[in-house]
Design a protein around this motif. Structure first.
Motif, mmCIF file in Angstrom:
data_model
loop_
_atom_site.group_PDB
_atom_site.id
_atom_site.type_symbol
_atom_site.label_atom_id
_atom_site.label_comp_id
_atom_site.label_asym_id
_atom_site.label_seq_id
_atom_site.Cartn_x
_atom_site.Cartn_y
_atom_site.Cartn_z
ATOM 1 N N ASN A 25 0.825 -1.204 0.000
ATOM 2 C CA ASN A 25 0.000 0.000 0.000
ATOM 3 C C ASN A 25 0.864 1.260 0.000
ATOM 4 O OD1 ASN A 25 -2.490 -1.249 -0.065
ATOM 5 N ND2 ASN A 25 -2.798 -1.193 2.153
ATOM 6 N N ALA A 28 2.276 1.835 -3.380
ATOM 7 C CA ALA A 28 1.262 2.374 -4.295
ATOM 8 C C ALA A 28 1.096 3.878 -4.071
ATOM 9 C CB ALA A 28 -0.066 1.654 -4.084
ATOM 10 N N ALA A 29 0.984 4.276 -2.804
ATOM 11 C CA ALA A 29 0.806 5.701 -2.492
ATOM 12 C C ALA A 29 2.035 6.497 -2.927
ATOM 13 C CB ALA A 29 0.553 5.879 -0.991
ATOM 14 N N ILE A 51 -3.765 3.291 1.087
ATOM 15 C CA ILE A 51 -3.280 3.942 -0.144
ATOM 16 C C ILE A 51 -3.813 5.368 -0.198
ATOM 17 C CG2 ILE A 51 -3.266 3.900 -2.676
ATOM 18 C CD1 ILE A 51 -3.699 0.871 -2.545
ATOM 19 N N THR A 122 -6.276 -3.488 -4.145
ATOM 20 C CA THR A 122 -5.726 -4.454 -3.202
ATOM 21 C C THR A 122 -6.703 -5.622 -3.167
ATOM 22 O OG1 THR A 122 -4.780 -2.605 -1.964
ATOM 23 C CG2 THR A 122 -4.886 -4.714 -0.846
ATOM 24 N N SER A 188 -0.075 -6.020 0.573
ATOM 25 C CA SER A 188 -0.489 -4.661 0.954
ATOM 26 C C SER A 188 0.024 -4.260 2.331
ATOM 27 C CB SER A 188 -2.014 -4.537 0.917
ATOM 28 O OG SER A 188 -2.621 -5.297 1.941
#
Lengths: 407, 193
Positions: A25, A28-29, A51, A122, A188
């Motif tokens: 996560n 991704a962010a 995220i 996710t 994640s």
């Protein structure tokens, strides 16, 4: 000389990469911050919440100039993202499981309007019963929605795939939304080493989004999503399949540019020790990493094991995968979602379809595993190879199997 | 080190088992190692038994299944012993580190360790004296580093300081307390017969 210079430039760029300990996560962010889209509209859902939660802190801290829209549901999240993208902006969101299910009708609209939205998902099981853990039932349900569908093995791939997804989605001959998935919790929420690029490199790689046609272009007024009956609907839907068929070449072109700039190689799928492999498994996501360990151990024992990790599930690389397994004696497809009344899981159907017209083809078996986050370990994967060997030796096999379920 | 090592942390919700795994992983990364840190997610309640995990290696780590056969087990809360099977899957040459104020022989007997090595320390007392609260995760981190030698003492203290400085900018006593806790645990952990 030019080549030497090129090599030197490549070296400096690769050297600028920094290793960080990030969860999927977070990765991704982080990628989204570097992409810095015009609009992010989001609604929280476990296990994807972080995220957009992290992203909202980037917005609050002034690290991005994104318009962050905190909406009241995932249906609204995708609606607002569709609106923002149709208006001419680069728009993103993120979700999981029930959230993706609630986006359902808007997913088709995003694709039908040819909007290049990029959405990290996710992966999480669908209710009922309620379960927050990772399986692929959620995005597999969206497989025919017209989205390009990219699976990631680990946090590094989450980061790399999201950056590449922007370029794939926005390519003039593609213009399709892309979902980039990771396994819920397993990826994640697991901290791993991720090599991140400098902000400028990502920003240069994704470039500035300049759509040819958009609603806020007041000098060229246009309609989007108009009514389309028996006269044109069919042609329009047919024209949606076209860019999907051709997306493969653009996905590969983006991958090779990515490799030049970032130093990491991607394809439509990854072949792991497939040279002279007699027994193969085809698998998606984090399980591919565990399968690599199983393959290594089997190879040490003299078993000619190999593995194929599907990265691009839509458009599915039929011919390429058929070619990759063509020399194998047997291949097992591992599905982390169930087709229920279908003959095996969704990946099995694709692989069987891919090899069906080949003259010489491997014996195939399907294993549905890991639903609701049920663990899959090295021994379980080795047991699949054992089944494949037995199937070849004795001709005995069950077509669809459940791996790791209690009777 | 070379080969992959797995560590399992046992604690109760609120004692920092997850944070300990994250701090350890981050510190190992700063030594150039490959790492994983992940908690076991279930219903999260303060006081309920929780686990978290680390993998650490000199080589990239691709495995993503549960860590069922840890090389090292760290028990943050002695009251877990008897209700949670803390030695489950622990290798015959595995090591267990327990926060306890009881004699090591008592713990060894309760855990039926056979040949496996046991190390003990009173991390709760250290935490209360240095941090002011019974949060035994950072002292257990110090003990882990001492017992396993997986990281250097300097790495764990410097990296933990850097991490805490971000979170507790305005509370220098928290940073100093935690570092003191690591130092004391590093020196006080003992192999128990």
């Amino acid at each position: 000389m030019a080549k030497v210079l090129q090599e030197a430039t490549k070296m400096t760029q690769v050297q600028k990469m920094v290793k960080k300990a990030l969860t999927g996560n977070e990765a991704a962010a982080y990628a989204m911050r570097q992409i810095n889209p015009d609009v992010v509209a989001a609604y929280p859902i476990t296990p994807a919440t972080e995220i957009v939660q992290i992203y909202s802190s980037y917005v609050a801290d002034g690290l991005v100039n994104t318009e962050f829209v905190a909406v009241e549901s995932e249906h609204s999240a995708m609606s607002a993202t569709v609106g923002a993208c149709a208006a001419g902006g680069r728009a993103m969101t993120a979700t999981s499981s029930q959230g993706l299910a609630l986006m359902w009708e808007m997913l088709y609209i995003a694709a039908g309007l040819r909007l290049p939205i990029v959405m990290p998902v996710t992966n999480r099981a669908l209710s009922a019963p309620i379960n927050i853990h990772g399986d692929h039932s959620d995005t597999m349900g969206a497989r025919d929605a017209g989205w390009i569908h990219i699976f990631s093995e680990n946090s590094q791939e989450v980061y790399d795939n999201i950056i590449q997804a922007i370029r794939i989605a926005e390519h003039k001959d593609v213009l399709l939304p892309v979902m980039v998935t990771m396994d819920g919790f397993i990826i994640s929420h697991a901290m791993e080493v991720v090599e991140v690029a400098p902000d400028e490199l990502v920003s240069k790689f994704v470039g500035i989004y300049k759509p040819d046609r958009y609603l806020l272009d007041i000098d060229n007024p246009m309609t989007m999503g108009g009514l389309d009956f028996t006269d044109y609907y069919f042609e329009h839907r047919r024209s949606l399949a076209e860019p999907m068929f051709h997306a493969k070449e653009h996905i590969l072109a983006v991958a090779s540019e990515f490799e030049r700039e970032f130093g990491r190689k991607y394809g439509l799928f990854e072949e792991y020790r497939m040279d002279n492999a007699e027994y193969a498994i085809v698998v998606l996501g984090s399980t591919a990493g565990t399968a690599k360990v199983a393959v290594d151990e089997l190879r040490e024992q003299g078993v000619k094991a190999g593995m194929i990790k599907v990265r691009i599930f839509r458009p599915f690389p039929y011919d390429e995968i058929a070619h990759a397994v063509s020399e194998c004696r047997a291949a097992a497809v591992l599905d982390r979602s169930d087709g229920l009344a279908g003959r095996g899981g969704p990946v099995f159907g694709e692989v069987r379809s891919a090899i069906c017209d080949m003259e010489k083809k491997p014996v195939t078996m399907n294993y549905v595993y890991g639903l609701g986050g049920r663990d899959i370990n090295v021994e379980m994967i080795k047991s699949v190879y054992k089944d494949l060997q037995r199937a070849v030796a004795t001709g005995e096999r069950a077509l669809v199997n459940y791996l790791g379920v209690r009777d | 080190m070379g080969k992959l090592k797995e560590i399992r942390w046992h604690g109760r919700g609120g004692q920092g088992a997850k944070t300990a795994a994250l701090l350890f992983a981050d510190a190992a990364l700063s030594e150039g190692k490959y790492i994983q840190a992940f908690p076991e997610y279930g219903p999260e309640r303060t006081g309920a038994p929780v686990q978290s995990f680390n993998r650490v290696s000199d080589e990239p780590i691709t495995i993503h299944c549960h860590a069922k056969n840890p090389n090292v087990v760290v028990v943050l809360d002695p009251t877990l012993i008897g209700s949670v099977d803390v030695t489950a899957g622990l290798a015959p040459d595995g090591v267990i580190i327990v926060n306890t104020n009881q004699p090591a022989s008592t713990i060894r007997e309760k855990l039926k360790l056979n040949g496996r090595k046991l190390y003990t320390l009173d991390a709760s007392a250290i935490a209360k004296e240095t941090i002011g609260r019974d949060i035994p995760n950072t002292p257990m981190l110090g003990a882990l580093v001492k017992v396993t030698g997986l990281l250097s003492y300097e790495t764990i203290t410097e990296d933990t300081r850097r991490k805490l400085e971000v979170k507790f900018r305005n509370k220098p006593e928290v940073i100093e307390g935690n570092l003191k806790a690591i130092e004391r645990a590093y020196n006080e952990v003992k192999e128990g017969q």
